[in-house]
Scaffold this motif. Structure first.
Motif, PDB file in Angstrom:
ATOM      1  N   ALA A  50       1.009  -1.591   0.393  1.00  0.00           N
ATOM      2  CA  ALA A  50       0.034  -0.111   0.079  1.00  0.00           C
ATOM      3  C   ALA A  50       0.944   1.348   0.441  1.00  0.00           C
ATOM      4  CB  ALA A  50      -1.093   0.366   1.020  1.00  0.00           C
ATOM      5  N   GLY A  51       2.320   1.400   0.185  1.00  0.00           N
ATOM      6  CA  GLY A  51       2.751   2.215   0.388  1.00  0.00           C
ATOM      7  C   GLY A  51       3.403   2.642   1.169  1.00  0.00           C
ATOM      8  N   ASP A  52       3.051   2.000   2.447  1.00  0.00           N
ATOM      9  CA  ASP A  52       3.940   2.089   4.171  1.00  0.00           C
ATOM     10  C   ASP A  52       4.914   1.836   3.980  1.00  0.00           C
ATOM     11  OD1 ASP A  52       0.336   2.575   4.292  1.00  0.00           O
ATOM     12  OD2 ASP A  52       0.643   1.267   5.488  1.00  0.00           O
ATOM     13  N   SER A  53       6.131   2.960   3.815  1.00  0.00           N
ATOM     14  CA  SER A  53       7.100   2.823   4.792  1.00  0.00           C
ATOM     15  C   SER A  53       7.378   2.758   6.025  1.00  0.00           C
ATOM     16  CB  SER A  53       8.050   4.242   4.397  1.00  0.00           C
ATOM     17  OG  SER A  53       7.224   4.851   5.084  1.00  0.00           O
ATOM     18  N   LEU A  54       8.784   1.236   6.378  1.00  0.00           N
ATOM     19  CA  LEU A  54       8.986   0.791   7.204  1.00  0.00           C
ATOM     20  C   LEU A  54      10.225   1.938   8.522  1.00  0.00           C
ATOM     21  CD1 LEU A  54      10.521  -2.848   5.896  1.00  0.00           C
ATOM     22  CD2 LEU A  54       8.493  -1.665   7.354  1.00  0.00           C
ATOM     23  N   ASP A  91      12.892  -2.021  11.828  1.00  0.00           N
ATOM     24  CA  ASP A  91      11.921  -3.012  11.014  1.00  0.00           C
ATOM     25  C   ASP A  91      12.531  -3.483   9.625  1.00  0.00           C
ATOM     26  OD1 ASP A  91      10.947  -2.191  13.673  1.00  0.00           O
ATOM     27  OD2 ASP A  91       9.352  -1.567  12.688  1.00  0.00           O
ATOM     28  N   HIS A  92      11.800  -4.176   9.596  1.00  0.00           N
ATOM     29  CA  HIS A  92      12.531  -5.408   8.305  1.00  0.00           C
ATOM     30  C   HIS A  92      11.304  -6.391   7.665  1.00  0.00           C
ATOM     31  CE1 HIS A  92      17.008  -4.489   8.910  1.00  0.00           C
ATOM     32  NE2 HIS A  92      15.926  -4.836  10.251  1.00  0.00           N
ATOM     33  N   LEU A  93      10.862  -6.242   6.611  1.00  0.00           N
ATOM     34  CA  LEU A  93       9.585  -6.779   5.586  1.00  0.00           C
ATOM     35  C   LEU A  93      10.184  -7.659   4.560  1.00  0.00           C
ATOM     36  CD1 LEU A  93       6.651  -7.227   5.702  1.00  0.00           C
ATOM     37  CD2 LEU A  93       6.819  -5.055   4.077  1.00  0.00           C
ATOM     38  N   ALA A  94       9.651  -9.214   4.772  1.00  0.00           N
ATOM     39  CA  ALA A  94       9.980  -9.973   3.259  1.00  0.00           C
ATOM     40  C   ALA A  94       8.688 -10.354   2.496  1.00  0.00           C
ATOM     41  CB  ALA A  94      10.780 -10.723   4.154  1.00  0.00           C
ATOM     42  N   GLU A  95       8.760 -10.832   1.792  1.00  0.00           N
ATOM     43  CA  GLU A  95       7.161 -11.061   0.876  1.00  0.00           C
ATOM     44  C   GLU A  95       7.549 -12.589   0.300  1.00  0.00           C
ATOM     45  OE1 GLU A  95       5.083 -10.582  -3.168  1.00  0.00           O
ATOM     46  OE2 GLU A  95       6.500  -8.477  -2.829  1.00  0.00           O
ATOM     47  N   PHE A  96       6.833 -13.291   0.595  1.00  0.00           N
ATOM     48  CA  PHE A  96       7.301 -14.728   0.460  1.00  0.00           C
ATOM     49  C   PHE A  96       6.005 -14.897  -0.268  1.00  0.00           C
ATOM     50  CE2 PHE A  96       5.396 -15.112   4.865  1.00  0.00           C
ATOM     51  CZ  PHE A  96       4.702 -16.125   4.215  1.00  0.00           C
ATOM     52  N   ALA A 136       6.329  -9.028  26.569  1.00  0.00           N
ATOM     53  CA  ALA A 136       5.939 -10.283  26.539  1.00  0.00           C
ATOM     54  C   ALA A 136       5.845 -10.360  24.784  1.00  0.00           C
ATOM     55  CB  ALA A 136       4.857  -9.902  27.534  1.00  0.00           C
ATOM     56  N   ALA A 137       5.036 -11.573  24.762  1.00  0.00           N
ATOM     57  CA  ALA A 137       4.703 -11.725  22.836  1.00  0.00           C
ATOM     58  C   ALA A 137       3.441 -11.134  22.437  1.00  0.00           C
ATOM     59  CB  ALA A 137       4.888 -13.955  22.795  1.00  0.00           C
ATOM     60  N   ALA A 138       2.665 -10.898  24.117  1.00  0.00           N
ATOM     61  CA  ALA A 138       1.048 -10.473  23.347  1.00  0.00           C
ATOM     62  C   ALA A 138       1.635  -9.565  23.199  1.00  0.00           C
ATOM     63  CB  ALA A 138       0.208 -11.178  24.498  1.00  0.00           C
ATOM     64  N   GLY A 139       2.275  -8.281  23.960  1.00  0.00           N
ATOM     65  CA  GLY A 139       2.615  -7.213  24.194  1.00  0.00           C
ATOM     66  C   GLY A 139       3.470  -6.216  22.920  1.00  0.00           C
ATOM     67  N   ARG A 140       4.073  -7.694  21.780  1.00  0.00           N
ATOM     68  CA  ARG A 140       5.094  -7.387  20.688  1.00  0.00           C
ATOM     69  C   ARG A 140       3.902  -7.093  19.965  1.00  0.00           C
ATOM     70  NH1 ARG A 140      10.413 -10.066  21.521  1.00  0.00           N
ATOM     71  NH2 ARG A 140      11.426  -8.766  23.173  1.00  0.00           N
ATOM     72  N   VAL A 141       2.574  -8.208  19.605  1.00  0.00           N
ATOM     73  CA  VAL A 141       1.570  -8.173  18.473  1.00  0.00           C
ATOM     74  C   VAL A 141       1.348  -6.903  18.533  1.00  0.00           C
ATOM     75  CG1 VAL A 141       0.003  -9.523  17.435  1.00  0.00           C
ATOM     76  CG2 VAL A 141       1.734 -10.703  18.394  1.00  0.00           C
ATOM     77  N   ILE A 142       1.055  -6.649  19.707  1.00  0.00           N
ATOM     78  CA  ILE A 142      -0.313  -5.581  19.707  1.00  0.00           C
ATOM     79  C   ILE A 142       0.631  -4.511  19.201  1.00  0.00           C
ATOM     80  CG2 ILE A 142      -1.584  -4.124  20.847  1.00  0.00           C
ATOM     81  CD1 ILE A 142      -2.905  -6.782  19.783  1.00  0.00           C
ATOM     82  N   GLU A 143       1.624  -4.131  19.884  1.00  0.00           N
ATOM     83  CA  GLU A 143       3.008  -3.400  19.590  1.00  0.00           C
ATOM     84  C   GLU A 143       3.427  -3.021  17.478  1.00  0.00           C
ATOM     85  OE1 GLU A 143       7.453  -1.953  19.792  1.00  0.00           O
ATOM     86  OE2 GLU A 143       6.283  -3.161  21.338  1.00  0.00           O
ATOM     87  N   VAL A 144       3.454  -3.874  17.354  1.00  0.00           N
ATOM     88  CA  VAL A 144       3.583  -3.986  15.755  1.00  0.00           C
ATOM     89  C   VAL A 144       1.876  -3.481  14.873  1.00  0.00           C
ATOM     90  CG1 VAL A 144       3.889  -5.212  13.565  1.00  0.00           C
ATOM     91  CG2 VAL A 144       5.345  -5.563  15.713  1.00  0.00           C
ATOM     92  N   ALA A 145       1.022  -4.310  15.507  1.00  0.00           N
ATOM     93  CA  ALA A 145      -0.147  -4.091  14.774  1.00  0.00           C
ATOM     94  C   ALA A 145      -0.867  -2.124  14.694  1.00  0.00           C
ATOM     95  CB  ALA A 145      -1.552  -4.638  15.145  1.00  0.00           C
ATOM     96  N   ARG A 146      -0.394  -1.359  15.928  1.00  0.00           N
ATOM     97  CA  ARG A 146       0.035  -0.610  16.445  1.00  0.00           C
ATOM     98  C   ARG A 146       0.024   0.807  15.601  1.00  0.00           C
ATOM     99  NH1 ARG A 146       0.923  -0.120  21.779  1.00  0.00           N
ATOM    100  NH2 ARG A 146       2.766   0.834  21.076  1.00  0.00           N
ATOM    101  N   ASP A 147       1.211   0.508  15.368  1.00  0.00           N
ATOM    102  CA  ASP A 147       1.982   1.083  14.636  1.00  0.00           C
ATOM    103  C   ASP A 147       2.121   1.008  12.798  1.00  0.00           C
ATOM    104  OD1 ASP A 147       3.553   1.835  16.993  1.00  0.00           O
ATOM    105  OD2 ASP A 147       5.103   0.592  16.898  1.00  0.00           O
TER     106      ASP A 147
END
Length: 682
Positions: A77-81, A85-90, A109-120
């Motif tokens: 969609a054009g969102d820059s990192l 942060d790193h992104l790979a396509e498969f 915590a693992a749960a907190g990391r999921v929410i952190e990435v989703a929020r950002d």
């Protein structure tokens, strides 16, 4: 009306272990599936477990490893990192998915990391963890609890998750093909790459690069990543083709793996030129599987259970189509695409399917039932029974990669073998008629030995007895076969290394040729206790051949000794006495007769007795064991008859000895049969 914005959907590891197909479901709803790199650790831990979750983990990781993920700098969609942060396509089932990795997290915590990435990054989260759901509500992150019974957090006007659509209505059954004339359409312009086509609704679609070209048309990429466009060749564009595509698009068949037409396309003059369809993934079964080295290179991790999975995926697609009164018609490996995931299969060239009164106009000999061999495919409508023959053939060629079922040693053409139902493989219940002697050389007879008995019987019913199994019967048989493989009751090798399945395999050194071979551990230990070594299959076969040759040689010596080196006596056939014609004087033709005088039977007997050697002479000078060389096709000798009548033709020695030929041929057949059984079935 503005187009709905695509969402980035972050999938928790727990959901992937339960339902890996959620990646494909998100893609079908035009969203972007994203996995956290931390989820791979969980998948790798479960990968080796002999459970359903272990199988799902293997499937996801296999797709990531097989597609060779590549790094990208931003989301589609054009969102820059952000920094760090790193992104790979498969590729998952041939479509893009994304793997996200963050080097430094604020949350521990693992749960907190999921929410952190989703929020950002404004992602939607799908999870099975109640803690993640609770943290998402506090952070104002859209989150769904799996299984998707109800939304964990209300999101207005949100189209995720996918909602199942109503199944299309079946087509009407027909028995007689369409009788209207097929008129060729005249078209002014045929668009090509980087040009636009127009849909029925007036939407402009831009053609991309050419993907492939066949006998009927050209396939192009389009401005939509999920769709491709087929443009017909000028000589293939007809009025009936347009009517058939118009009928097909009245049913919205949205099923993964079936490239069903979605819309007609026109050129700038509103002339019909082709249609849009979903983009297929994978490689043709013909090119990827039906040559042994290519199969092992393309799918290096596949085992026999993957071939069975592919058979079941094929059957499920056909069962769905048959429920809508659709017959594929032209079943062949060129129209089936396979991916690294053996549970997925794509059907292409759907515009040739048999639908209502539109026949399937094409086909191949190997997949054509005996009763319709040689008929014009466009002149009749194929039945379900015709389809079931092609289904059985396709299943056989998947389990025996690339080998047609009627291929055999010394057989006729494929069409003749199919018409005569000459299926060459052994039938344990009817060894007299199906001994397996004509089965093709190589690994094919070995693969046959490793199949379960009910699968062997099913193939014999289909190919030698005309008792074609239904799709449901095949599905049931193959599921049992897959269960037996997973329980290690049947071999999991695509090309088995032993003639029969070994339940306790162990690698040993052949005691004769010193090569590595696979043998039964129990048998190897028993041989060791006797002070003997295990032989490989090749050495065992050579030894059996040698023994059979020695036995044959001994039988020949005994026969020679019994007859003192002479062939068996030839029975004499009495001749009719020659009676001279009393009224006719000697004819001039008698002078031209051979100089040998005519002799009566008594005269011949006396002379034969005089010429017969004594016992002492026979002992002193034995005759040669080899019979004298005879002329090929000796001509019968004519006996002159006085009076000008037609000469009497005496039967030749070859004719007199013909009575012994059936006995010799029977002995030869018995010897060949003993050799065959010694090589492959002892």
């Amino acid at each position: 009306m503005t187009e709905r914005k695509k969402q980035k959907v972050l999938i928790d590891a727990g959901v992937l272990l339960e339902h890996p197909d959620i990646i494909r479901s998100i893609r079908e709803k035009q969203n972007w599936p994203v996995l956290l790199a931390e989820a791979l650790t969980t998948l790798m831990e479960r990968r080796s477990h002999p459970t359903v979750q272990g199988h799902h983990a293997e499937r996801v990781l296999g797709q990531i490893e097989g597609s060779k993920a590549s790094a990208i700098e931003r989301f589609p969609a054009g969102d820059s990192l952000q920094a760090g942060d790193h992104l790979a396509e498969f590729r998952y089932d041939g479509a893009p998915a994304f793997l996200f990795k963050r080097l430094r997290f604020t949350e521990q915590a693992a749960a907190g990391r999921v929410i952190e990435v989703a929020r950002d990054y404004g992602m939607t989260v799908v999870t099975r963890d109640d803690q993640v759901v609770s943290l998402a509500a506090k952070a104002n992150v859209v989150c769904y609890k799996w299984p998707l019974v109800e939304k964990s957090r209300t999101s207005p006007k949100d189209n995720f998750p996918p909602v199942g659509s109503k199944e299309p209505d079946p087509f009407k059954p027909h028995k007689i093909p369409l009788s209207s004339a097929d008129v060729r359409l005249v078209v002014k312009v045929f668009p090509c790459a980087n040009e636009n086509v127009v849909t029925s609704a007036g939407r402009q679609v831009r053609l991309g690069k050419k993907l492939s070209e066949g006998g009927e048309g050209v396939i192009y990429e389009t401005s939509s990543q999920e769709l491709v466009c087929k443009i017909y060749h000028p000589d293939k564009l007809t009025s009936l083709k347009r009517k058939k595509i118009e009928l097909m698009v009245t049913r919205k068949i949205d099923r993964a793996g079936i490239c069903w037409p979605t819309d007609l396309v026109f050129n700038q003059y509103a002339e019909f030129i082709g249609y849009l369809m979903p983009r297929a993934q994978g490689k043709t079964m013909q090119g990827a599987m039906f040559v042994k080295p290519v199969l092992l290179k393309t799918f290096p991790t596949w085992q026999r259970v993957d071939l069975v999975n592919l058979c079941l995926a094929f059957l499920e697609q056909l069962r769905y189509l048959h429920s809508l009164n659709i017959l594929v018609g032209d079943i062949n490996p060129q129209n089936l695409l396979v991916t690294q995931d053996s549970e997925k299969l794509w059907l292409v060239d759907t515009d040739s399917f048999r639908i209502e009164a539109f026949p399937c106009p094409v086909g191949t000999v190997n997949f054509t039932a005996p009763e319709i061999q040689g008929k014009g495919y466009e002149s009749f409508l194929r039945s379900t029974q015709h389809e079931l023959f092609a289904v059985a053939t396709m299943l056989f060629m998947i389990l025996f990669p690339g080998k047609p079922p009627y291929s055999q040693q010394g057989g006729g053409s494929p069409a003749e073998n199919i018409k005569n139902k000459k299926f060459p493989y052994r039938d344990a219940s009817d060894k007299e008629n199906f001994s397996g002697e004509n089965a093709p050389h190589g690994s094919w007879a070995v693969i046959w030995n490793h199949l379960s008995k009910d699968i062997q019987a099913a193939f014999h019913r289909s190919f030698s007895r005309d008792e074609r199994l239904t799709l449901e019967e095949w599905i049931e048989l193959l599921k049992r076969y897959r269960f037996a493989i997973r329980k290690n009751w049947r071999s999991n090798e695509i090309f088995p290394s032993s003639y029969f399945f070994i339940h306790d395999p162990v690698e040993v050194i052949c005691g004769r040729c010193n090569t590595k071979t696979t043998a039964s551990q129990k048998y190897a230990l028993a041989q060791a206790k006797k002070g003997m070594k295990v032989w490989c299959q090749d050495c065992f076969k050579q030894n059996r051949l040698k023994r059979m040759a020695e036995e044959s040689y001994k039988e020949g010596l005994e026969a020679e000794k019994k007859h003192l080196g002479r062939p068996a006596p030839i029975p004499q056939i009495p001749r009719a006495p020659v009676v001279p014609h009393p009224a006719s004087p000697p004819h001039t033709t008698c002078a031209a007769a051979p100089s040998r005088p005519m002799r009566t039977t008594a005269h011949v007997s006396k002379q034969a007795a005089a010429n017969r050697p004594t016992a002492q002479a026979q002992t002193a000078t034995p005759r040669a064991a080899t019979p004298p060389t005879q002329r090929a096709n000796p001509q019968p000798r004519a006996t002159p008859v006085p009076g000008g009548r037609s000469p009497i033709v005496a039967p030749s020695r070859a004719r007199l000895g013909a009575a012994s030929k059936p006995t010799l041929m029977a002995k030869g057949r018995r010897l060949l049969r003993r050799l065959w059984l010694a090589i492959f079935f002892n």
